[in-house]
Enzyme design. Sequence first.
Site, mmCIF file in Angstrom:
data_model
loop_
_atom_site.group_PDB
_atom_site.id
_atom_site.type_symbol
_atom_site.label_atom_id
_atom_site.label_comp_id
_atom_site.label_asym_id
_atom_site.label_seq_id
_atom_site.Cartn_x
_atom_site.Cartn_y
_atom_site.Cartn_z
ATOM 1 N N GLY A 270 0.823 -1.204 0.000
ATOM 2 C CA GLY A 270 0.000 0.000 0.000
ATOM 3 C C GLY A 270 0.859 1.255 0.000
ATOM 4 O O GLY A 270 2.069 1.214 0.252
ATOM 5 N N CYS A 271 0.228 2.386 -0.272
ATOM 6 C CA CYS A 271 0.968 3.649 -0.371
ATOM 7 C C CYS A 271 1.481 4.112 0.993
ATOM 8 O O CYS A 271 2.682 4.403 1.153
ATOM 9 C CB CYS A 271 0.105 4.715 -1.024
ATOM 10 S SG CYS A 271 -1.545 4.915 -0.306
ATOM 11 N N TYR A 272 0.616 4.178 1.994
ATOM 12 C CA TYR A 272 1.069 4.550 3.342
ATOM 13 C C TYR A 272 2.130 3.577 3.873
ATOM 14 O O TYR A 272 3.139 4.012 4.431
ATOM 15 C CB TYR A 272 -0.103 4.593 4.308
ATOM 16 C CG TYR A 272 -0.949 5.837 4.294
ATOM 17 C CD1 TYR A 272 -0.396 7.108 4.520
ATOM 18 C CD2 TYR A 272 -2.321 5.766 4.092
ATOM 19 C CE1 TYR A 272 -1.183 8.245 4.529
ATOM 20 C CE2 TYR A 272 -3.120 6.905 4.107
ATOM 21 C CZ TYR A 272 -2.552 8.144 4.320
ATOM 22 O OH TYR A 272 -3.341 9.263 4.349
#
Length: 349
Positions: A152-154
Amino acid sequence: MSTKLRAAIIGATGYGGVELIRLLLTHPYVEITSVMSSSNAGAPLADGYPHLNQIVLDNLDAIDVELIKQKSDVVFLAAPHGVASGLAPQLIDAGLKVIDVSGDFRLQSGETYERWYKHKPADPAYLAKAVYGLAEVFGEEVKGSTFISNPGCYPTATLLGLVPIVKQGWADTSSIIVDAKSGVSGAGRGLGLTAHFSEMNENFLAYKVNKHQHTPEIEQVLGRVSGEEVLITFTTHLVPMTRGILSTIYVNLKQKHTEDEIIDLYRQYYEGRRFVRIREKGKWPATKEVWGSNYCDIGLSLDERTGRLTIISVIDNIVKGAGGQAVQNLNLMMGWDEATGLAFTPVYP
């Protein structure tokens, strides 16, 4: 290569999918042979994304496993959560390489996935096959694999900021607090109040406090590199910008170390990895400095009064946090230089 790798993109009308198109169009070893959408099949992609007019000429295909088998060697799944869990097993069984950009195969526990994502989990047999593609940490596992779960991005921004100090054993893992901010594109292209200009402009808000689905993903990786259970406090915020994530991370140290020692540790850990840049002492990164690129920039500051380390990590959420890292994983999977098709500078200003 005499023959290019044929790539299909499922979920091509989302931000992650359209970013994959942008990156793969200039990749020297890849040819996009199908762009697919369940909601817009038959329509030109440029109807929804006019910037692709006269660039992507094919109409969107329906999601058809038999068609995918005929037209592709590798499939990027950029569909919403809950879609890949059903599609990926069929594609894998057909002998295709699969890179899932959704969250369906990131968590090893189906029970944990169902609790945080509110979807039915994937078949455990396929969860066990998925390689977690945080390229700078698990790149050796990605090489030669055929099924990648893209982070995921985070988690990408946060884990790249934390892994060196945690793996070295210098961090008190019970003390980790992550204060992360994202541009609105992280919410996707779907409609919602927070995507409205009048709601988000001149606004700054926290959301999913203590409930964000990326929490167990971060904890799972930190537990893996530290060899112990890790629980974190993770708070996410939306800021009125389109792209970018800035993750500010606070962690106490177990023993005394100097800031210079910590910076040296990070430089050594990421030596030879093209897309992580460690800032000089006293300098911290900003999201605009990685905009449109596959870079993660990290700044470090030690508060000697408290023994607490502050880590600031920035990425472009759609590139390094999605499409760019997926291409990086494809490169590793295929034995190509990991920067192939990604060696461009950030867009500035």
